[in-house]
Design a protein around this motif. Structure first.
Motif, PDB file in Angstrom:
ATOM      1  N   LYS A 137      -5.471  -6.657  -8.620  1.00 27.35           N
ATOM      2  CA  LYS A 137      -4.140  -6.634  -8.429  1.00 27.35           C
ATOM      3  C   LYS A 137      -3.670  -4.997  -8.250  1.00 27.35           C
ATOM      4  O   LYS A 137      -2.712  -4.729  -7.771  1.00 27.35           O
ATOM      5  CB  LYS A 137      -3.129  -7.388  -9.376  1.00 27.35           C
ATOM      6  N   LEU A 138      -4.699  -4.200  -8.876  1.00 27.73           N
ATOM      7  CA  LEU A 138      -4.380  -2.906  -8.918  1.00 27.73           C
ATOM      8  C   LEU A 138      -5.367  -2.199  -8.356  1.00 27.73           C
ATOM      9  O   LEU A 138      -6.551  -2.267  -9.079  1.00 27.73           O
ATOM     10  CB  LEU A 138      -3.789  -2.241 -10.209  1.00 27.73           C
ATOM     11  N   GLU A 139      -5.310  -1.116  -7.307  1.00 27.92           N
ATOM     12  CA  GLU A 139      -6.384  -0.560  -6.687  1.00 27.92           C
ATOM     13  C   GLU A 139      -6.147   0.941  -6.434  1.00 27.92           C
ATOM     14  O   GLU A 139      -4.842   1.120  -5.851  1.00 27.92           O
ATOM     15  CB  GLU A 139      -6.845  -1.255  -5.586  1.00 27.92           C
ATOM     16  N   ILE A 140      -6.815   1.840  -6.688  1.00 33.67           N
ATOM     17  CA  ILE A 140      -6.395   3.339  -6.308  1.00 33.67           C
ATOM     18  C   ILE A 140      -7.776   3.781  -5.503  1.00 33.67           C
ATOM     19  O   ILE A 140      -8.975   3.678  -5.868  1.00 33.67           O
ATOM     20  CB  ILE A 140      -6.514   3.876  -7.837  1.00 33.67           C
ATOM     21  N   HIS A 141      -7.163   4.604  -4.413  1.00 31.16           N
ATOM     22  CA  HIS A 141      -8.410   5.080  -3.702  1.00 31.16           C
ATOM     23  C   HIS A 141      -7.793   6.721  -3.657  1.00 31.16           C
ATOM     24  O   HIS A 141      -6.842   7.037  -3.173  1.00 31.16           O
ATOM     25  CB  HIS A 141      -8.252   4.734  -2.139  1.00 31.16           C
ATOM     26  N   ILE A 142      -8.906   7.470  -3.843  1.00 23.89           N
ATOM     27  CA  ILE A 142      -8.781   9.051  -3.772  1.00 23.89           C
ATOM     28  C   ILE A 142      -9.679   9.722  -2.830  1.00 23.89           C
ATOM     29  O   ILE A 142     -10.808   9.567  -2.852  1.00 23.89           O
ATOM     30  CB  ILE A 142      -8.753   9.609  -5.144  1.00 23.89           C
TER      31      ILE A 142
ATOM     32  N   CYS B 197      -1.231  -4.308  -5.118  1.00 23.58           N
ATOM     33  CA  CYS B 197      -0.725  -3.001  -5.027  1.00 23.58           C
ATOM     34  C   CYS B 197      -1.838  -1.953  -5.029  1.00 23.58           C
ATOM     35  O   CYS B 197      -2.803  -2.103  -5.502  1.00 23.58           O
ATOM     36  CB  CYS B 197       0.364  -2.439  -6.015  1.00 23.58           C
ATOM     37  N   VAL B 198      -1.799  -1.319  -3.572  1.00 20.53           N
ATOM     38  CA  VAL B 198      -3.031  -0.148  -3.637  1.00 20.53           C
ATOM     39  C   VAL B 198      -2.312   1.312  -3.665  1.00 20.53           C
ATOM     40  O   VAL B 198      -1.177   1.241  -2.870  1.00 20.53           O
ATOM     41  CB  VAL B 198      -3.633  -0.646  -2.255  1.00 20.53           C
TER      42      VAL B 198
ATOM     43  N   LEU C 168       2.341   3.354  -8.771  1.00 14.99           N
ATOM     44  CA  LEU C 168       1.641   2.077  -8.529  1.00 14.99           C
ATOM     45  C   LEU C 168       2.343   1.071  -9.582  1.00 14.99           C
ATOM     46  O   LEU C 168       2.623  -0.315  -9.162  1.00 14.99           O
ATOM     47  CB  LEU C 168       0.021   2.527  -8.810  1.00 14.99           C
ATOM     48  N   GLY C 169       2.650   1.670 -10.554  1.00 17.42           N
ATOM     49  CA  GLY C 169       3.273   0.728 -11.757  1.00 17.42           C
ATOM     50  C   GLY C 169       4.575   0.137 -11.151  1.00 17.42           C
ATOM     51  O   GLY C 169       5.051  -1.110 -11.231  1.00 17.42           O
ATOM     52  N   LYS C 170       5.507   1.138 -10.705  1.00 20.45           N
ATOM     53  CA  LYS C 170       6.748   0.752 -10.217  1.00 20.45           C
ATOM     54  C   LYS C 170       6.611  -0.155  -8.832  1.00 20.45           C
ATOM     55  O   LYS C 170       7.501  -1.043  -8.738  1.00 20.45           O
ATOM     56  CB  LYS C 170       7.420   2.141  -9.527  1.00 20.45           C
TER      57      LYS C 170
ATOM     58  N   VAL D 103       0.853  -1.211  -0.025  1.00 22.99           N
ATOM     59  CA  VAL D 103      -0.059  -0.002   0.066  1.00 22.99           C
ATOM     60  C   VAL D 103       0.866   1.165   0.023  1.00 22.99           C
ATOM     61  O   VAL D 103       1.838   1.546   0.891  1.00 22.99           O
ATOM     62  CB  VAL D 103      -0.907  -0.046   1.150  1.00 22.99           C
ATOM     63  N   ASP D 104       0.772   2.036  -0.780  1.00 30.21           N
ATOM     64  CA  ASP D 104       1.521   3.361  -0.947  1.00 30.21           C
ATOM     65  C   ASP D 104       0.283   4.467  -0.718  1.00 30.21           C
ATOM     66  O   ASP D 104      -0.717   4.632  -1.141  1.00 30.21           O
ATOM     67  CB  ASP D 104       1.990   3.443  -2.420  1.00 30.21           C
TER      68      ASP D 104
END
Length: 313
Positions: A156-161, A121-122, A101-103, A81-82
């Motif tokens: 596998k890829l998730e974004i929260h804003i 990865c989030v 996220l890609g890195k 989680v970033d």
């Protein structure tokens, strides 16, 4: 100064939405657990372990752009989680978040590794500016979907804003996440106390915040970081206004690149490392190092002259 209005005159509380303060609060595993539980909608008792990871993302080649995260966490199932907090408006935020996220995602696998070993990865972005104009909700969550049938391609890829300016402007459903965002966005100590009374994990964060704010060395570091961010935002704004006034493409390019040198030198003077300076300024690491070297060799050289040598004006 970005700080919380306190009940006692002369007292001081840092604002959790300044990245320095937020990073310090996330050092506490209980605070991390409560925050991630609210964002990811996982019962806190199911979050058995969270581990802070290095915030410098791996580079495949020397010329690759460096990625520096605010907070990077690994959960017990391997999920990374970033968490990023940004006070100043950032025009290319979607591109920046996808880059991070890609890195994170590709950095998990080494030569000969198995794709099936890749973990989720989030990215969590807490923004003190509006990213989605015309939308009232302060919170958005994104996955990879098929456009028409909404078939999930991968989780596998998730974004929260989270957009903090919308908290006071619109009404929102009462949730634990809303309590956390109100705490982070609080302008008065009473608001923090109210959120702390609702949630034990926020209470822990509030207690830590008071101790952190009373630490003179931490306060000095907080103020330096805040001033550097404001200097960068001010220079970037001046850069934009100058470019608009000059109008001509060549003039805009020259004005912008001279301002880039000014921003880089200002950040280096504030104690930012070359890597951090490259990340904040948006300039490449080799260019930052070249600017620093020219400034050290010829301290009398004007920024415009450095720009001509480094940026090939």
């Amino acid at each position: 100064m970005t700080e919380v209005e306190t009940k006692e005159k002369g007292s001081f509380l840092m604002s959790p939405k300044v990245d320095f303060c937020f990073k310090e609060l996330m050092r506490n595993s209980e605070v991390r657990k409560g925050f991630l539980s609210a964002v990811l909608e996982i019962p806190p008792e199911e979050i058995r372990e969270t581990t802070l990871l290095p915030t410098h993302l791996q580079k495949e080649q020397e010329k690759d752009k460096l990625g520096i995260l605010d907070v990077q966490v690994r959960m017990q199932d391997g999920t990374k989680v970033d968490i990023e907090v940004n006070v100043a408006p950032f025009v290319a935020w979607p591109e920046r978040s996808l880059f991070y996220l890609g890195k994170m995602y590709v950095g998990q696998i080494e030569k000969g590794g198995q794709y099936r070993s890749l973990k989720k990865c989030v990215h969590i972005g807490i923004l003190d500016f509006v990213l989605f104009e015309g939308e009232e909700s302060y919170y958005s969550r994104f996955h990879l979907w098929e456009d028409e049938r909404k078939l999930k391609y991968s989780d596998k890829l998730e974004i929260h804003i989270c957009e903090l300016p919308k908290l006071r402007k619109y009404a929102h459903p009462e949730t634990e996440l809303l309590n956390w965002m109100r705490f982070i966005n609080a302008e008065k100590e009473e608001e923090m106390e109210e959120m702390a009374e609702r949630n034990g994990y926020i209470q822990t964060a509030y207690d830590d915040l008071k101790m952190l704010s009373a630490d003179e060395q931490k306060r000095l570091a907080y103020e330096e970081r805040l001033k550097a961010e404001r200097d960068y935002a001010s220079l970037a704004s001046e850069n934009w206004e100058r470019g608009k006034k000059e109008g001509m493409e060549t003039g805009m390019r020259q004005g912008m690149q001279i301002k880039t040198v000014q921003i880089v030198l200002r950040l280096l003077e504030k104690g930012f490392s070359p890597e951090e300076t490259a990340e904040v300024s948006g300039e490449s690491l080799p260019a930052v190092k070249n600017i620093r070297e020219w400034n050290q060799k010829c301290p009398e050289m004007l920024e415009e002259e450095i720009a001509k040598k480094i940026l090939n004006l």
